[in-house]
Structure formats: structure tokens, C-alpha cells
Design an enzyme around this catalytic site. Structure first.
Site, PDB file in Angstrom:
ATOM      1  N   LYS A   1       0.760  -1.367   0.361  1.00  0.00           N
ATOM      2  CA  LYS A   1       0.430  -0.088   0.105  1.00  0.00           C
ATOM      3  C   LYS A   1       1.058   1.454  -0.260  1.00  0.00           C
ATOM      4  O   LYS A   1       0.906   2.309  -0.415  1.00  0.00           O
ATOM      5  CB  LYS A   1      -0.595   0.331   1.652  1.00  0.00           C
ATOM      6  CG  LYS A   1      -2.115  -1.008   0.987  1.00  0.00           C
ATOM      7  CD  LYS A   1      -2.736  -0.982   2.687  1.00  0.00           C
ATOM      8  CE  LYS A   1      -1.837  -1.269   3.710  1.00  0.00           C
ATOM      9  NZ  LYS A   1      -1.281  -2.136   4.448  1.00  0.00           N
TER      10      LYS A   1
ATOM     11  N   ARG B   1      -9.039   0.971   9.325  1.00  0.00           N
ATOM     12  CA  ARG B   1      -8.769  -0.324   9.478  1.00  0.00           C
ATOM     13  C   ARG B   1      -9.404  -1.218  10.372  1.00  0.00           C
ATOM     14  O   ARG B   1     -10.025  -2.201  10.778  1.00  0.00           O
ATOM     15  CB  ARG B   1      -7.456  -0.678  10.013  1.00  0.00           C
ATOM     16  CG  ARG B   1      -6.392  -0.346   9.246  1.00  0.00           C
ATOM     17  CD  ARG B   1      -5.228   0.022  10.693  1.00  0.00           C
ATOM     18  NE  ARG B   1      -3.996  -1.014  10.906  1.00  0.00           N
ATOM     19  CZ  ARG B   1      -3.325  -1.077   9.639  1.00  0.00           C
ATOM     20  NH1 ARG B   1      -3.304   0.258   9.012  1.00  0.00           N
ATOM     21  NH2 ARG B   1      -1.653  -1.308   9.216  1.00  0.00           N
TER      22      ARG B   1
ATOM     23  N   ARG C   1      11.854  -5.690   4.246  1.00  0.00           N
ATOM     24  CA  ARG C   1      12.234  -4.227   4.248  1.00  0.00           C
ATOM     25  C   ARG C   1      12.889  -3.005   5.029  1.00  0.00           C
ATOM     26  O   ARG C   1      12.466  -3.754   6.378  1.00  0.00           O
ATOM     27  CB  ARG C   1      10.323  -3.755   4.497  1.00  0.00           C
ATOM     28  CG  ARG C   1      10.492  -2.285   4.887  1.00  0.00           C
ATOM     29  CD  ARG C   1       8.742  -2.280   4.490  1.00  0.00           C
ATOM     30  NE  ARG C   1       7.831  -2.328   5.585  1.00  0.00           N
ATOM     31  CZ  ARG C   1       6.863  -2.256   6.188  1.00  0.00           C
ATOM     32  NH1 ARG C   1       6.066  -1.953   5.304  1.00  0.00           N
ATOM     33  NH2 ARG C   1       6.092  -2.946   7.359  1.00  0.00           N
TER      34      ARG C   1
ATOM     35  N   ARG D   1      11.935  -1.616  10.704  1.00  0.00           N
ATOM     36  CA  ARG D   1      10.469  -0.848  11.672  1.00  0.00           C
ATOM     37  C   ARG D   1      11.091  -2.333  12.703  1.00  0.00           C
ATOM     38  O   ARG D   1      10.569  -3.698  12.422  1.00  0.00           O
ATOM     39  CB  ARG D   1       9.188  -1.259  10.992  1.00  0.00           C
ATOM     40  CG  ARG D   1       8.789   0.178  10.056  1.00  0.00           C
ATOM     41  CD  ARG D   1       8.099   0.194   9.382  1.00  0.00           C
ATOM     42  NE  ARG D   1       6.475  -0.836   9.900  1.00  0.00           N
ATOM     43  CZ  ARG D   1       5.485  -0.066   9.342  1.00  0.00           C
ATOM     44  NH1 ARG D   1       4.871   0.301   8.533  1.00  0.00           N
ATOM     45  NH2 ARG D   1       4.808  -1.091   9.828  1.00  0.00           N
TER      46      ARG D   1
ATOM     47  N   ARG E   1      -0.096  -8.842  13.390  1.00  0.00           N
ATOM     48  CA  ARG E   1      -0.132  -7.910  12.608  1.00  0.00           C
ATOM     49  C   ARG E   1      -1.500  -8.287  11.678  1.00  0.00           C
ATOM     50  O   ARG E   1      -2.788  -8.009  10.958  1.00  0.00           O
ATOM     51  CB  ARG E   1       0.364  -7.122  12.140  1.00  0.00           C
ATOM     52  CG  ARG E   1       0.947  -5.852  12.825  1.00  0.00           C
ATOM     53  CD  ARG E   1       2.458  -5.143  12.757  1.00  0.00           C
ATOM     54  NE  ARG E   1       2.146  -4.508  10.983  1.00  0.00           N
ATOM     55  CZ  ARG E   1       3.563  -4.777  10.619  1.00  0.00           C
ATOM     56  NH1 ARG E   1       4.983  -5.361  10.867  1.00  0.00           N
ATOM     57  NH2 ARG E   1       3.335  -4.065   9.368  1.00  0.00           N
TER      58      ARG E   1
END
Ligand code: AP5
Length: 219
Positions: free
Chosen positions: A13, A88, A127, A160, A171
Site C-alpha cells: 500500500k 482499519r 523491508r 521497523r 498484525r
């Protein structure tokens, strides 16, 4: 264009929103980026949000609704945007509908990005991102030109805190429980488009452009 990007953690996203911002005069509002910045600056919002984020849980609805409401009120009526990571929950989605009704600026499209879970885990664990300018990279799929340095601002890239595998799994579970019901909500409002998020960043971007073509230049 007024858009919402939905999809599980790591689906791309933020990457696609970043490309839209670069290519068109559109703004991006990422609740995750704002919350992370607040955590880094240890603001009252950050102190409140940190334990939720570290545990892979959602920050309370009223906190994020307040953030997005303020941001939307500050925009010119004709300004296009993409909301990345908001709403969300159903409570957030209903609040967004009310806010946009008040502002008389309804959404044009809600895009749901879809990728199998094994691929999401590969994307998230590889990431790296820049805490200074929020640019996002991937060690294998989208590496920076210089190792560990942001191409855009030269900042040091970091992993992160919530991209550890255990937190990622939490998550993904929260996404299934809290966010998947929004697909029905937006489908019933005839706003939903689903997009296959597999393939290269470029390929996904091309699919996205096909969907957005009819909405380009809308006010
Ligand atoms: P947030 O930051 O919004 O995280 P998220 O939704 O879990 O999404 P991600 O940022 O992890 O993934 P993404 O889909 O943007 O993927 P990306 O483009 O980076 O939220 C973090 C936390 O904040 C939440 O857990 C919650 O606590 C809190 N929060 C935020 N919003 C909230 C809200 N509304 N309510 C309550 N709490 C909230 O891509 C991932 C990787 O894949 C990158 O390395 C990228 O380079 C790579 N990649 C992208 N596309 C491709 C491709 N096509 N092929 C290969 N690699 C790709």
C-alpha cells in the site's frame, strides 16, 4: 481523486501510494507513518501509541479518527489524496463516511491489494525504511542504490520494530479480524476494487493505473 488503500501488512500500500504522490499532485496520509514519527519524537500521542504498535495491535479508534479528521479538514476541497492504512475497523470506516459527508467530498475509490501470506512475510522481513523521509525499500525487491542509505535523503535505513516475524503474524491476524469486514462495507457502497498485488512493483502500479484511469482529474 480521493482514494483509500486497504490491504494486509506488507502488501505494498505504502509503496504504491508513494508512487502516486510522485507522479500526480496527490497527497498521502499514512496513519502508520504519523504514529511512528510521534513515537520517535516521544510526543503524548507517540507514548500512547507505542505499546499498541509494538504488540502488533491497533491504536484505539478515537485516536486515529481524530488525526485523520484534522488532516482532512486542513485540505483544500479540490485536493486529491490517498489514505494509506486508514480506515482499519468498521468504526473508523463509518466515521470516515460521516466526515466526508460533512465535507461534501465523497471517496472515489477504495482499492484492496491482495497477496498470499507467505509473500507478505518475505516482503515485511526484507523491508527497510527511512525514518527521516519515510521512503520504503526492500533488500531484494527494491534495494537502495547505496547499502543502508536512503536514495531520497541519504538517511540511515532501519528495520521497523513491528517487522519481527512474531509481531508480523499478530498484525496479519488483526487484519483478518478487524479490517477484512471493511471489504464488504465498501463493496456494498459500490466503491471497492480488488487488485492482485503479486508481481513487480511496476506491474502492480500498471494494474492500479488501469483501475484509476476513469477517476483521473476528478474533483
Ligand atoms: P502501518 O504502517 O499502516 O502498517 P501496515 O498496514 O501493517 O502496512 P505496512 O506499512 O506494513 O505495509 P504496506 O502495505 O504499506 O507495504 P509496503 O509498501 O511498505 O501501521 C503500523 C501500525 O500502526 C499498526 O500495526 C497499528 O498499530 C498502527 N496503525 C496504523 N494505522 C492505524 C489505524 N488506522 N488504526 C489503528 N492503528 C493503526 O511494502 C512492504 C515491503 O514490500 C517493502 O519492503 C516494499 O519495498 C516491498 N514491496 C512492495 N511492493 C512490492 C512488490 N510488488 N513486489 C515485491 N516487493 C514489494
Amino acid at each position: 481523486m480521493r482514494l483509500v488503500f486497504l490491504g494486509p501488512p506488507g502488501v505494498g500500500k505504502g509503496t504504491q501510494a508513494q508512487r502516486l504522490v510522485e507522479q500526480y499532485s496527490i497527497r498521502k496520509m499514512s496513519t502508520g507513518d504519523i504514529l511512528r514519527e510521534s513515537v520517535a519524537r516521544q510526543t503524548p500521542l507517540g507514548l500512547q501509541a507505542k505499546s499498541f504498535m509494538d504488540g502488533g495491535r491497533l491504536v484505539p479508534d478515537q485516536v486515529v479518527i481524530g488525526l485523520v479528521h484534522e488532516w482532512l479538514k486542513g485540505l483544500a476541497r479540490t485536493q486529491g489524496y490517498v489514505l494509506d492504512g486508514f480506515p482499519r475497523t468498521l468504526v473508523q470506516a463509518q466515521a470516515l463516511t460521516r466526515i466526508l459527508d460533512e465535507l461534501k467530498t465523497p471517496l472515489h475509490r477504495v482499492i484492496s491489494f491482495e497477496v498470499p501470506e507467505t509473500e507478505l512475510i518475505r516482503r515485511l522481513t526484507g523491508r527497510r525504511s527511512c525514518p527521516k523521509c519515510q521512503w520504503v525499500y526492500h533488500l531484494e525487491f527494491n534495494p537502495p542504490r547505496r547499502p543502508s542509505r536512503c536514495d531520497a535523503c541519504g538517511g540511515a535505513l532501519v528495520q521497523r520494530d513491528d517487522d519481527q516475524e512474531e509481531t508480523v503474524r499478530k498484525r496479519l491476524k488483526v487484519y483478518q479480524e478487524e479490517t477484512v469486514p471493511l471489504l464488504t462495507y465498501y463493496d456494498e457502497l459500490k466503491l471497492l476494487s480488488r487488485i492482485n498485488g503479486q508481481g513487480t512493483i511496476e506491474e502492480v502500479s500498471e494494474r492500479l493505473m488501469e483501475i484509476l484511469k476513469p477517476f483521473m482529474g476528478r474533483r
